[in-house]
Design a protein around this motif. Structure first.
Motif, mmCIF file in Angstrom:
data_model
loop_
_atom_site.group_PDB
_atom_site.id
_atom_site.type_symbol
_atom_site.label_atom_id
_atom_site.label_comp_id
_atom_site.label_asym_id
_atom_site.label_seq_id
_atom_site.Cartn_x
_atom_site.Cartn_y
_atom_site.Cartn_z
ATOM 1 N N GLY A 188 18.482 -7.798 69.236
ATOM 2 C CA GLY A 188 17.338 -9.305 68.211
ATOM 3 C C GLY A 188 16.657 -9.257 68.276
ATOM 4 O O GLY A 188 15.619 -8.965 69.120
ATOM 5 N N GLY A 189 16.136 -9.593 66.677
ATOM 6 C CA GLY A 189 14.343 -10.176 66.648
ATOM 7 C C GLY A 189 14.263 -11.253 67.344
ATOM 8 O O GLY A 189 13.631 -11.560 66.581
ATOM 9 N N VAL A 190 13.950 -11.322 68.514
ATOM 10 C CA VAL A 190 13.720 -12.927 69.328
ATOM 11 C C VAL A 190 12.546 -13.101 69.198
ATOM 12 O O VAL A 190 12.309 -14.216 69.524
ATOM 13 C CB VAL A 190 14.721 -13.200 70.415
ATOM 14 N N ASP A 191 11.132 -12.391 68.490
ATOM 15 C CA ASP A 191 9.747 -13.203 68.335
ATOM 16 C C ASP A 191 9.499 -11.718 67.613
ATOM 17 O O ASP A 191 9.465 -10.793 68.305
ATOM 18 C CB ASP A 191 9.191 -12.645 69.925
ATOM 19 N N PHE A 244 12.296 -3.404 69.633
ATOM 20 C CA PHE A 244 12.224 -4.747 69.997
ATOM 21 C C PHE A 244 12.439 -4.562 71.240
ATOM 22 O O PHE A 244 13.195 -6.229 71.655
ATOM 23 C CB PHE A 244 13.180 -5.541 68.858
ATOM 24 N N MET A 245 12.061 -4.028 72.092
ATOM 25 C CA MET A 245 13.026 -3.720 73.623
ATOM 26 C C MET A 245 11.566 -5.326 74.427
ATOM 27 O O MET A 245 12.104 -5.847 75.088
ATOM 28 C CB MET A 245 12.781 -1.976 73.957
ATOM 29 N N GLU A 246 10.630 -4.605 73.705
ATOM 30 C CA GLU A 246 9.960 -5.290 74.265
ATOM 31 C C GLU A 246 9.713 -7.127 74.149
ATOM 32 O O GLU A 246 9.551 -7.943 75.191
ATOM 33 C CB GLU A 246 8.484 -5.258 74.163
ATOM 34 N N VAL A 247 10.121 -7.758 73.514
ATOM 35 C CA VAL A 247 9.813 -8.495 72.924
ATOM 36 C C VAL A 247 11.866 -9.146 73.399
ATOM 37 O O VAL A 247 11.717 -10.821 73.872
ATOM 38 C CB VAL A 247 9.914 -9.029 71.311
#
Length: 297
Positions: A188-191, A244-247
């Motif tokens: 997910g593009g959570v941020d 998107f791993m870091e977010v």
């Protein structure tokens, strides 16, 4: 001089050929029965159109109903799945080859939601033509509950998605815990604030320099204050080679700090179908356990 042994040889070969033909017919018949068995037990896919008064248009969805749906009058839990940027409602039935058998296995209805090319599943504060939060919560879910035999409560309703849809699933579940009791995010593009020029987000929120409050208010990582008393069952995963791993790691860390219960998984994988097909297996199992726990309780 005549060779009298040729006649028995011919008879023997004829008998052997007849035996082989019988065996072949038995194999073909067995395969035919297997085909009938599995073709008779298969989930079906409906393509429906739901009129959205908020956006004044018809929007398609795919609805996968398990084979058992046709055979009795019981009601079923529902899992809503949200596609990623540039995907559509049909991606789930077309690209995820095991999804129909998974619907049969777990005996729940699956709804593939259409979120347009880049809605991010919220109501755009700058574009009145993009009201996908209103559509999902107030238009699509009530329609599904009216048209299908559903267990129409949060204890039997879950939502997940991939990429843009992963953000959307958490966003909608955080804001509407009366509608969904469980939610998941796959890659997910959570941020999305670290990506101000990507995926048409500025078309929905305005540019991040002009409208920073829109970006802050509508990104999932800033909405954790809504998740109180661990009212949601949550599963979040991402591939270690995903952009998107870091977010996702940052979201996980914030949730730990706030003591928000959730399953969090990092797996080998990229931002691609191979990862999502594997991920979906775990998420559907998670939702099935959630539905079963509610039956026990």
């Amino acid at each position: 001089m005549k060779n009298y042994s040729s006649t028995p040889n011919r008879l023997q070969k004829s008998e052997e050929a007849l035996f082989r033909n019988k065996c072949n017919l038995k194999v073909l018949y067995t395969l035919f029965l297997i085909f009938l068995f599995f073709s008779a037990k298969a989930a079906t896919v409906d393509t429906i159109q739901v009129f959205s008064p908020s956006m004044n248009k018809n929007i398609k969805s795919c609805v996968i109903v398990p084979d058992s749906y046709k055979k009795n009058d019981k009601k079923f839990p529902v899992v809503y799945l949200l596609h990623g940027y540039s995907g559509n409602y049909g991606s789930w039935a077309k690209d995820f080859k095991e999804l129909k058998s998974q619907a049969d296995q777990y005996n729940f209805i699956v709804v593939g939601v259409d979120g347009n090319y880049s809605s991010w599943y919220f109501d755009s504060p700058i574009d009145p033509n993009f009201k996908y939060e209103t559509y999902v919560i107030k238009e699509l879910v009530p329609y599904i509950d009216k048209k299908y035999k559903t267990l129409a409560n949060r204890e039997n309703r879950a939502i997940s998605g991939l990429s843009m849809g992963g953000h959307g699933a958490l966003y909608l579940s955080f804001k509407h815990q009366d509608v969904f009791g469980a939610a998941g995010s796959m890659s997910g593009g959570v941020d999305f604030r670290p990506f101000p020029d990507n995926w048409d987000i500025k078309k929905r929120l305005g540019t991040i320099t002009e409208f920073p409050e829109n970006w802050d208010k509508n990104t999932v990582t800033n909405m954790l204050d809504l998740v109180k008393e661990n009212n949601l069952k949550l599963i979040i995963d991402c591939g270690v080679d995903d952009f998107f791993m870091e977010v996702n790691r940052q979201l996980h860390a914030k949730m730990l700090t706030l003591k928000i219960n959730h399953d969090y998984i990092e797996r080998p994988g990229k931002h691609d179908l191979m990862y999502w097909e594997n991920s979906l297996k775990f998420q559907l199992l998670f939702f099935n356990n959630f539905f079963k726990d509610n039956i026990k309780n």
